[in-house]
Design a protein around this motif. Structure first.
Motif, mmCIF file in Angstrom:
data_model
loop_
_atom_site.group_PDB
_atom_site.id
_atom_site.type_symbol
_atom_site.label_atom_id
_atom_site.label_comp_id
_atom_site.label_asym_id
_atom_site.label_seq_id
_atom_site.Cartn_x
_atom_site.Cartn_y
_atom_site.Cartn_z
ATOM 1 N N ARG A 37 -11.176 42.288 -12.061
ATOM 2 C CA ARG A 37 -12.451 42.777 -11.408
ATOM 3 C C ARG A 37 -13.475 43.196 -13.003
ATOM 4 O O ARG A 37 -12.699 43.464 -13.504
ATOM 5 C CB ARG A 37 -12.805 44.286 -10.452
ATOM 6 C CG ARG A 37 -12.770 43.557 -9.421
ATOM 7 C CD ARG A 37 -13.002 45.008 -8.398
ATOM 8 N NE ARG A 37 -13.872 45.030 -8.636
ATOM 9 C CZ ARG A 37 -15.299 46.216 -7.710
ATOM 10 N NH1 ARG A 37 -14.280 46.804 -6.942
ATOM 11 N NH2 ARG A 37 -16.967 45.735 -7.389
ATOM 12 N N ASN A 38 -14.780 43.306 -13.015
ATOM 13 C CA ASN A 38 -15.309 43.250 -14.181
ATOM 14 C C ASN A 38 -15.289 44.346 -14.182
ATOM 15 O O ASN A 38 -15.441 45.694 -13.511
ATOM 16 C CB ASN A 38 -16.821 43.422 -13.698
ATOM 17 C CG ASN A 38 -17.304 41.840 -14.224
ATOM 18 O OD1 ASN A 38 -16.371 41.040 -14.302
ATOM 19 N ND2 ASN A 38 -18.483 41.407 -13.667
ATOM 20 N N VAL A 411 -28.317 51.935 -5.927
ATOM 21 C CA VAL A 411 -28.803 51.109 -5.260
ATOM 22 C C VAL A 411 -28.166 50.557 -3.455
ATOM 23 O O VAL A 411 -29.444 49.937 -3.342
ATOM 24 C CB VAL A 411 -26.535 49.922 -5.141
ATOM 25 C CG1 VAL A 411 -25.657 49.416 -4.306
ATOM 26 C CG2 VAL A 411 -26.409 50.110 -6.831
ATOM 27 N N PHE A 442 -19.512 47.149 -3.481
ATOM 28 C CA PHE A 442 -20.230 48.565 -4.168
ATOM 29 C C PHE A 442 -19.543 49.744 -3.230
ATOM 30 O O PHE A 442 -19.891 49.707 -2.456
ATOM 31 C CB PHE A 442 -21.600 48.796 -4.583
ATOM 32 C CG PHE A 442 -22.291 47.782 -5.275
ATOM 33 C CD1 PHE A 442 -22.414 48.119 -6.595
ATOM 34 C CD2 PHE A 442 -22.770 46.510 -4.611
ATOM 35 C CE1 PHE A 442 -23.316 47.604 -7.438
ATOM 36 C CE2 PHE A 442 -23.906 46.016 -5.595
ATOM 37 C CZ PHE A 442 -23.211 46.077 -7.506
ATOM 38 N N GLU A 446 -20.434 54.188 -6.547
ATOM 39 C CA GLU A 446 -21.548 53.284 -7.100
ATOM 40 C C GLU A 446 -22.783 53.147 -6.618
ATOM 41 O O GLU A 446 -23.215 52.795 -6.348
ATOM 42 C CB GLU A 446 -20.455 52.243 -7.406
ATOM 43 C CG GLU A 446 -19.376 52.038 -7.908
ATOM 44 C CD GLU A 446 -18.771 51.287 -8.089
ATOM 45 O OE1 GLU A 446 -18.138 50.237 -6.727
ATOM 46 O OE2 GLU A 446 -17.692 50.665 -8.526
ATOM 47 N N GLN A 447 -22.516 53.195 -4.565
ATOM 48 C CA GLN A 447 -23.874 53.056 -4.408
ATOM 49 C C GLN A 447 -24.158 53.904 -4.442
ATOM 50 O O GLN A 447 -26.082 53.557 -4.608
ATOM 51 C CB GLN A 447 -23.798 53.305 -3.195
ATOM 52 C CG GLN A 447 -21.956 52.186 -2.136
ATOM 53 C CD GLN A 447 -21.939 52.030 -0.905
ATOM 54 O OE1 GLN A 447 -22.565 53.191 0.028
ATOM 55 N NE2 GLN A 447 -20.574 51.523 -0.101
ATOM 56 N N LEU A 454 -27.275 49.813 -13.845
ATOM 57 C CA LEU A 454 -26.204 48.904 -13.485
ATOM 58 C C LEU A 454 -25.547 47.539 -14.814
ATOM 59 O O LEU A 454 -26.952 47.480 -15.440
ATOM 60 C CB LEU A 454 -26.301 48.273 -13.231
ATOM 61 C CG LEU A 454 -26.333 48.681 -11.044
ATOM 62 C CD1 LEU A 454 -26.858 47.683 -10.116
ATOM 63 C CD2 LEU A 454 -25.789 49.195 -10.905
ATOM 64 N N SER A 455 -24.663 47.218 -14.754
ATOM 65 C CA SER A 455 -24.071 46.274 -16.062
ATOM 66 C C SER A 455 -24.735 44.468 -15.598
ATOM 67 O O SER A 455 -25.949 44.692 -14.407
ATOM 68 C CB SER A 455 -22.924 45.726 -16.245
ATOM 69 O OG SER A 455 -22.805 45.592 -14.503
ATOM 70 N N GLU A 458 -23.177 43.973 -12.338
ATOM 71 C CA GLU A 458 -23.926 44.346 -11.164
ATOM 72 C C GLU A 458 -24.784 44.079 -10.411
ATOM 73 O O GLU A 458 -25.399 44.389 -9.319
ATOM 74 C CB GLU A 458 -23.330 46.207 -11.541
ATOM 75 C CG GLU A 458 -21.908 46.169 -11.741
ATOM 76 C CD GLU A 458 -22.149 47.974 -11.755
ATOM 77 O OE1 GLU A 458 -20.794 47.732 -11.629
ATOM 78 O OE2 GLU A 458 -23.017 48.262 -12.951
ATOM 79 N N ARG A 461 -25.421 41.238 -8.657
ATOM 80 C CA ARG A 461 -24.842 41.677 -6.644
ATOM 81 C C ARG A 461 -25.364 41.927 -5.716
ATOM 82 O O ARG A 461 -25.429 42.135 -5.079
ATOM 83 C CB ARG A 461 -23.134 42.370 -7.630
ATOM 84 C CG ARG A 461 -22.045 42.184 -5.977
ATOM 85 C CD ARG A 461 -20.951 42.943 -6.223
ATOM 86 N NE ARG A 461 -20.348 42.974 -7.969
ATOM 87 C CZ ARG A 461 -20.282 44.504 -8.081
ATOM 88 N NH1 ARG A 461 -19.136 44.882 -7.227
ATOM 89 N NH2 ARG A 461 -20.111 44.870 -8.895
ATOM 90 N N VAL A 462 -26.063 42.975 -6.535
ATOM 91 C CA VAL A 462 -26.631 44.134 -5.502
ATOM 92 C C VAL A 462 -27.816 42.616 -4.934
ATOM 93 O O VAL A 462 -28.301 42.877 -4.067
ATOM 94 C CB VAL A 462 -27.197 44.610 -6.347
ATOM 95 C CG1 VAL A 462 -28.259 45.094 -7.522
ATOM 96 C CG2 VAL A 462 -28.173 45.349 -5.216
ATOM 97 N N SER A 488 -16.222 39.218 -6.876
ATOM 98 C CA SER A 488 -17.813 39.103 -5.882
ATOM 99 C C SER A 488 -17.971 37.884 -5.304
ATOM 100 O O SER A 488 -18.602 37.596 -4.750
ATOM 101 C CB SER A 488 -18.573 39.631 -7.381
ATOM 102 O OG SER A 488 -18.127 40.688 -7.855
#
Length: 641
Positions: A37-38, A411, A442, A446-447, A454-455, A458, A461-462, A488
Motif C-alpha cells: 500500500r502507499n 474524509v 480509509f 484516517e476517516q 491527504l496525499s 488518497e 481514492r476519496v 485501491s
C-alpha cells in the motif's frame, strides 16, 4: 553470490517504524516486483538499496564493482541538449574508451615497428576493444533509437531540446537513458506513470526478455508485474513477505496464506478465551494458585506466540444506492471532428452510447481522448458534427485534476456530502459515509483526516468513492488509477466490475489494462493519426487481435443501422404490433439472461458439470435466436423518419 543483500534492516521516521528488521537478497539477473500500500515503505526500501539512505540498524551489502541505477521521478538534463544527445549520455563510458583507443592508434603510428613498445600498445588496444564491446560496442545508435521509439518518442522529437519537454516526456527520457546504461541492478519506482499502453508493453517485453541485469520494480501495473516479475516481495506492517512467481501467482498464494493465518489466529483466540474463563472461574477458589500460574503463562503466550490479527484487504462489502434509470440513448455523436492548429485529434467520428454500456477509451498520450469525452458531455464544442445527450442523465465525471474540493472537510464528511443514502433520502448518514470510506481503505483515524492533509493518491481514492456511490447513471472516469496503489485499484474494480453493484453506464479513459479488462466490454481505439475505431470485446481480446489486419474506422451510417457503441435493440416476432418500450423491455430481459448465463459458465462448479453446462448453452442459444429478430425490428424502427 547475491548481487545485493539486506540483513536485519530497520528504518524509523520519528515514532513510526517503516522497516522492522527486514532481510532480503537480490540475485544477478533476477526480476522482482515490490508491492504494498502507499506509505508502506517501498520507496524507503529502494533508497536503502540504492545507498541514499542509511538504515538505523542492519547491514546492506552490494557485490563489489556492481552498478545500481535508479529511476528518479524528476530526472535532470541539460536544457540545451537534444533528446538523442541526452539518451546517448548513457554511453559516456563508451565514448571515454573510444577516445583512449584513438590515442593508442596515434601512439602506434608514432612508434612504428619498435617491437616492445608496439607489443605493449597492441595489448592495451586489445583490452580497450574488449571493454568497448562489453559497454555496447559501435552499434549504439540502433539501441538509442529502439529505446526512445519504444517509450513513445517519434523521429521528429529526437532533435528537440530537452528544455521544451513536458514533465512526462522528461520522465520517459530518464527511463530510456537508464535502460541504455544497463546497470547490474535496476531500481524502478512506478516506471509506467507516464507511459501509454504501447509504451508499457514495450517496457515489459524489454525487461522480461532483453534486459540482462537484475530488476526491482515498484508498479501498480499488474499486467507488467505478471509479465516481468519472477518473485513478488510485499511490504506490509514494517515487514517483508516473499512469494515465488508473478503477480497472478502471488494473489493465489497470498489468499492461501491469509486463510491459514486466519485459522491459526482464530484457534489462538479460542485458546485465550478458554484460559480466561478458567482463570476467572477459579481465581478466588481452591484452585487460585493454579489459576494464577495459568494467568502468567497466558500473558507470556500473548507476548511471544499470539500472531497479529489478519489484514483484510481483498473483499469489499459495499451496497451502492441505485441510480435513476437514464434514457435508452445516453449520448450520440455524428461526424464530429476536432483539431488544434494543424494537429488533427479526431475526424468524422460517429458513435452512440447506450444505457448500460461499458466503454474503454484507449490510445497514445495526447491524441485527444479527453477532448472527445468533453465533446460528448457538451463541455467542449466540436469543430464539425453534432452531439446529443440523452434524457434523465446524472453524470459523475472524474478528472485527472479534481475540482472544487472543500479541503477543510474530513474524509467521511466529504463523502456524506456527495453520496446518496441507500434509503433514497437526500443525505447519507454518518455511518453510511464511514462504511463507504472503510470500503475504500480509509480506516480508523484516517476517516477523520482533512482533505487538505491527504496525499494525491488518497485524494483520488476519496473522490472516486464519492462518485461510485453518488447514484450517477453515467460515470466518466479519466485515468482514475494514476495515483492509486494496487489494493485501491482493486477496490475500484470490485465496485465497477461486471460482478459489482454499479449498474449504470461507464466511460473509462485509462492505460490500466487490468482495470479495462475487469470493467469494459467495448473499446474506442485512437490510433494517434485522427482515426478512431470501435472494437467489440474486452481488452485481452483486442490485444490478441493486434497481429490481424486492423478494423475499419466506425462509419457514420453504422450508427444508424446499429449504434456503434451500445445499446438499443429490437424484436421482430410480431414485434411490429408492440410498442417500442415493450420491445426494449423484451430485449433487455433477454440480454440480462444471456449475461447471467455467461457468468454461470465461468463458474468452475458449472463448467465442470457437463449436463448443466449443456443445458445452459442450449438456453443461451435459444435466447440469442429470440434476440436477433428483435434487434432487426428495432433497427427498422430507428431508420423510420
Amino acid at each position: 553470490m547475491s548481487l545485493l543483500t539486506l540483513a536485519n534492516v530497520s528504518c524509523t521516521f520519528g515514532t513510526q517504524i517503516v522497516l522492522d528488521g527486514v532481510t532480503m537478497s537480490v540475485e544477478p539477473g533476477e526480476k522482482i516486483g515490490l508491492i504494498g500500500r502507499n506509505g508502506s515503505g517501498k520507496t524507503t526500501l529502494m533508497r536503502v538499496m540504492l545507498g541514499e539512505m542509511k538504515p538505523d540498524t542492519g547491514n546492506v551489502q552490494l557485490s563489489r564493482g556492481a552498478r545500481v541505477g535508479y529511476l528518479r521521478q524528476d530526472p535532470a538534463f541539460d536544457p540545451a541538449e537534444t533528446v538523442r544527445d541526452a539518451a546517448e549520455g548513457a554511453f559516456a563510458e563508451l565514448h571515454r574508451l573510444h577516445q583512449q583507443l584513438n590515442e593508442v592508434y596515434d601512439a602506434m603510428a608514432e612508434v612504428g615497428a619498435d617491437g616492445p613498445q608496439l607489443q605493449r600498445l597492441m595489448k592495451r588496444q586489445s583490452r580497450l576493444e574488449s571493454q568497448m564491446e562489453a559497454a555496447g560496442g559501435y552499434a549504439v545508435n540502433h539501441r538509442i533509437e529502439a529505446s526512445l521509439h519504444g517509450l513513445g518518442f517519434t523521429d521528429e522529437q529526437m532533435d528537440l531540446k530537452t528544455g521544451v519537454l513536458s514533465g512526462g516526456q522528461l520522465s520517459r527520457l530518464g527511463l530510456a537513458r537508464l535502460l541504455l546504461e544497463v546497470p547490474d541492478l535496476l531500481l524502478l519506482d512506478e516506471p509506467t506513470n507516464h507511459l501509454d499502453i504501447d509504451g508499457r508493453q514495450w517496457l515489459e517485453r524489454f525487461l522480461a526478455d532483453e534486459y540482462p541485469g537484475a530488476v526491482v520494480v515498484v508498479s501498480h501495473d499488474r499486467w507488467l508485474l505478471d509479465r516481468v516479475a519472477q518473485r513478488i516481495v510485499e511490504v506490509e506492517r514494517g515487514g517483508l513477505a516473499e512469494y515465488p512467481g508473478n503477480y497472478h501467482k502471488y494473489v493465489e498464494l497470498r489468499e492461501l496464506n491469509k486463510l491459514t493465518h486466519r485459522r491459526t489466529y482464530e484457534k489462538q483466540l479460542d485458546r485465550i478465551r478458554r484460559e480466561e474463563q478458567y482463570i476467572e472461574r477459579y481465581r478466588a477458589g481452591q484452585r487460585a494458585r493454579q489459576a494464577k500460574g495459568r494467568e502468567s503463562r497466558l500473558e507470556r503466550f500473548k507476548e511471544t506466540e499470539l500472531i497479529d490479527r489478519p489484514v483484510e484487504l481483498d473483499v469489499m462489502h459495499l451496497s451502492l444506492p441505485k441510480a435513476p434509470r437514464s434514457g435508452e440513448q445516453v449520448a450520440t455523436a455524428e461526424g464530429i471532428s476536432k483539431r488544434y492548429d494543424d494537429t488533427v485529434l479526431f475526424e468524422d467520428v460517429s458513435l452512440s452510447v447506450g444505457r448500460g454500456d461499458r466503454i474503454g477509451v484507449i490510445g497514445p498520450n495526447g491524441v485527444g481522448k479527453t477532448t472527445l469525452i468533453n465533446c460528448l458531455l457538451g463541455e467542449l464544442d466540436p469543430d464539425a458534427g453534432t452531439v446529443r445527450l440523452g434524457s434523465r442523465l446524472g453524470v459523475g465525471y472524474y478528472r485527472q485534476i479534481p475540482r472544487n474540493l472543500d479541503r477543510e472537510l474530513s474524509v467521511w464528511r466529504y463523502l456524506q456530502s456527495v453520496i446518496v443514502s441507500l434509503d433514497g433520502s437526500a443525505r447519507a448518514s454518518e455511518q453510511q459515509a464511514r462504511d463507504l470510506a472503510g470500503a475504500f481503505l480509509f480506516t480508523g483515524d484516517e476517516q477523520d483526516k482533512r482533505l487538505g492533509d491527504l496525499s494525491g493518491g488518497e485524494i483520488s481514492r476519496v473522490v472516486l468513492a464519492g462518485l461510485v456511490a453518488g447514484a450517477h447513471n453515467l460515470l466518466v472516469l479519466d485515468e482514475p488509477t494514476n495515483h492509486l496503489d494496487i489494493p485501491s485499484a482493486e477496490r475500484l474494480e470490485q465496485a465497477l466490475g461486471r460482478d459489482g453493484t454499479y449498474a449504470g453506464t461507464l466511460i473509462l479513459v485509462t492505460h490500466d489494462r487490468a482495470l479495462l479488462e475487469a470493467t469494459c466490454d467495448r473499446l474506442l481505439v485512437f490510433d494517434g493519426a485522427g482515426s478512431v475505431r470501435l472494437f467489440h470485446g474486452r481488452y485481452s481480446q483486442w490485444a490478441e487481435r493486434q497481429s490481424r489486419p486492423p478494423e475499419s474506422p466506425v462509419p457514420a451510417e453504422a450508427t444508424k443501422r446499429r449504434p456503434a457503441v451500445g445499446a438499443a435493440r429490437s424484436r421482430k416476432k410480431s414485434s411490429s404490433a408492440v410498442s417500442l418500450s415493450t420491445l426494449e423491455q423484451q430485449i433487455e430481459q433477454l440480454e440480462m439472461r444471456i449475461t447471467q448465463i455467461d457468468q454461470l459458465l465461468l463458474d468452475p462448479a458449472v463448467y465442470t458439470d457437463g449436463a448443466r453446462c449443456r443445458t445452459l448453452q442450449t438456453e443461451r442459444a435459444a435466447a440469442r435466436t429470440q434476440l436477433e429478430p428483435l434487434e432487426t425490428e428495432w433497427a427498422r424502427r430507428a431508420d423510420e423518419p
